[in-house]
Motif scaffolding. Structure first.
Motif, PDB file in Angstrom:
ATOM      1  N   UNK A   1      57.047 -93.163  25.557  1.00  0.00           N
ATOM      2  CA  UNK A   1      57.198 -93.317  24.110  1.00  0.00           C
ATOM      3  C   UNK A   1      57.052 -94.779  23.718  1.00  0.00           C
ATOM      4  N   UNK A   2      57.723 -95.658  24.491  1.00  0.00           N
ATOM      5  CA  UNK A   2      57.630 -97.095  24.209  1.00  0.00           C
ATOM      6  C   UNK A   2      56.176 -97.546  24.229  1.00  0.00           C
TER       7      UNK A   2
ATOM      8  N   UNK B   1      54.379 -96.391  21.134  1.00  0.00           N
ATOM      9  CA  UNK B   1      54.742 -97.175  19.950  1.00  0.00           C
ATOM     10  C   UNK B   1      53.975 -98.497  19.946  1.00  0.00           C
TER      11      UNK B   1
ATOM     12  N   UNK C   1      55.189-104.807  30.343  1.00  0.00           N
ATOM     13  CA  UNK C   1      56.571-104.791  30.817  1.00  0.00           C
ATOM     14  C   UNK C   1      57.072-103.367  31.040  1.00  0.00           C
ATOM     15  N   UNK C   2      56.750-102.480  30.092  1.00  0.00           N
ATOM     16  CA  UNK C   2      57.192-101.090  30.218  1.00  0.00           C
ATOM     17  C   UNK C   2      56.537-100.418  31.425  1.00  0.00           C
TER      18      UNK C   2
ATOM     19  N   UNK D   1      59.938 -88.419  28.701  1.00  0.00           N
ATOM     20  CA  UNK D   1      60.046 -89.764  29.308  1.00  0.00           C
ATOM     21  C   UNK D   1      59.990 -90.824  28.206  1.00  0.00           C
ATOM     22  N   UNK D   2      61.059 -91.596  28.129  1.00  0.00           N
ATOM     23  CA  UNK D   2      61.145 -92.590  27.062  1.00  0.00           C
ATOM     24  C   UNK D   2      60.178 -93.751  27.243  1.00  0.00           C
ATOM     25  N   UNK D   3      59.846 -94.057  28.505  1.00  0.00           N
ATOM     26  CA  UNK D   3      58.935 -95.178  28.732  1.00  0.00           C
ATOM     27  C   UNK D   3      57.571 -94.915  28.117  1.00  0.00           C
TER      28      UNK D   3
ATOM     29  N   UNK E   1      55.667-101.842  34.137  1.00  0.00           N
ATOM     30  CA  UNK E   1      56.317-102.328  35.350  1.00  0.00           C
ATOM     31  C   UNK E   1      57.618-101.572  35.613  1.00  0.00           C
ATOM     32  N   UNK E   2      58.365-101.328  34.509  1.00  0.00           N
ATOM     33  CA  UNK E   2      59.621-100.571  34.650  1.00  0.00           C
ATOM     34  C   UNK E   2      59.341 -99.155  35.139  1.00  0.00           C
TER      35      UNK E   2
END
Lengths: 136, 136
Positions: free
Chosen positions: A5-6, A9, A122-123, A1-3, A125-126
């Motif tokens: 990862x964000x 980071x 923000x991430x 899941x890329x979210x 929420x997505x």
């Protein structure tokens, strides 16, 4: 899941900024730390460095706090013959810490920290929106 | 038939993947906002014209597992390449991350993502209506 990862980071960025704040706090706390021995050098201001590295697991460039290095600079002196750290002429060396510079550095760190926090919010929420798709 | 066979869904999925990748790149930028010589990066938006052309194309059917998978057709994982942006603000340490710009991009990315997810849900609703299921 890329979210995720964000989020990781951004969390790494927050950790680095928190470390920077710690160094600033150290400097401010030692703003009056003179030497123990007569004529010795007082506390020297230290500055954090940032280091980027490519995280293979995250497939992204993450940031870390690098080594904290002492900053070169002239020491101010003050005439105080009664001080135990005074040299033969009665002068005491003072740390090269400027509360103005430290304050600015602190603000900067705070701003970057908040920006990272903003990315996480923000991430999240997505991510929440993606999970909500299951319900509909 | 899965939802990815419908061109609209695969296009929306590609778009969602793009937003996810972009969020990661933006998170990297914000985390590295204080790293010397770091240049901000961004992801190129998927070409809509290209998407409509490939989404309609049909992939060759594999009747044997030893056949080489054909290109074209909907679905398939897409990766988006990040490129360095032309940073306008350059601090003395060579960092080219404009925190305000990045925050704006993060907010926009989040809103666009929510719009795409909403569209996806609406499209699912349409299919539900078509198969005669009562929707909410």
């Amino acid at each position: 899941m890329d979210f995720l990862k964000s989020i990781r980071i951004a969390a790494g960025g927050m950790r680095a900024q928190a470390g920077r704040m710690r160094v600033v706090a150290e400097n401010l706390a030692n703003a009056n730390s003179t030497a123990q021995t007569p004529g010795g050098d007082p506390y020297r201001r230290r500055a954090p460095t940032f280091r980027t590295s490519f995280d293979r697991e995250l497939q992204a460039t993450t940031v870390q706090l690098g080594p904290v290095r002492p900053v070169a600079g002239e020491f101010q002196t003050r005439y105080d013959p009664n001080n135990p750290a005074a040299d033969a002429r009665g002068y005491v060396k003072l740390p090269n810490v400027s509360s103005l510079i430290e304050g600015l550095d602190l603000r900067e760190a705070q701003r970057s920290y908040e920006a990272n926090l903003n990315v996480i919010t923000s991430t999240r929420r997505m991510l929440q929106r993606t999970i909500d798709m299951l319900r509909a | 038939m899965t939802t990815s066979d419908v061109p609209l869904f695969s296009m929306l999925r590609t778009r969602m993947q793009w937003h996810q990748d972009r969020q990661k790149v933006l998170a990297e930028n914000v985390a590295n906002a204080d790293t010397p010589r770091y240049r901000a990066r961004d992801v190129r938006a998927p070409d809509f014209g290209q998407m409509t052309r490939t989404a309609g194309a049909s992939a060759p059917t594999r009747t044997d597992s030893r056949h080489i998978a054909g290109t074209g057709g909907a679905g398939g994982s897409t990766t988006f390449r990040a490129h360095q942006t032309r940073g306008t603000v350059s601090t003395p340490d060579g960092n080219r991350v404009n925190l305000e710009d990045e925050m704006l991009k993060v907010a926009q990315n989040q809103m666009d993502y929510q719009a795409v997810v909403g569209l996806y849900q609406r499209s699912l609703g349409l299919i539900r209506t078509a198969i005669g299921k009562k929707t909410s």
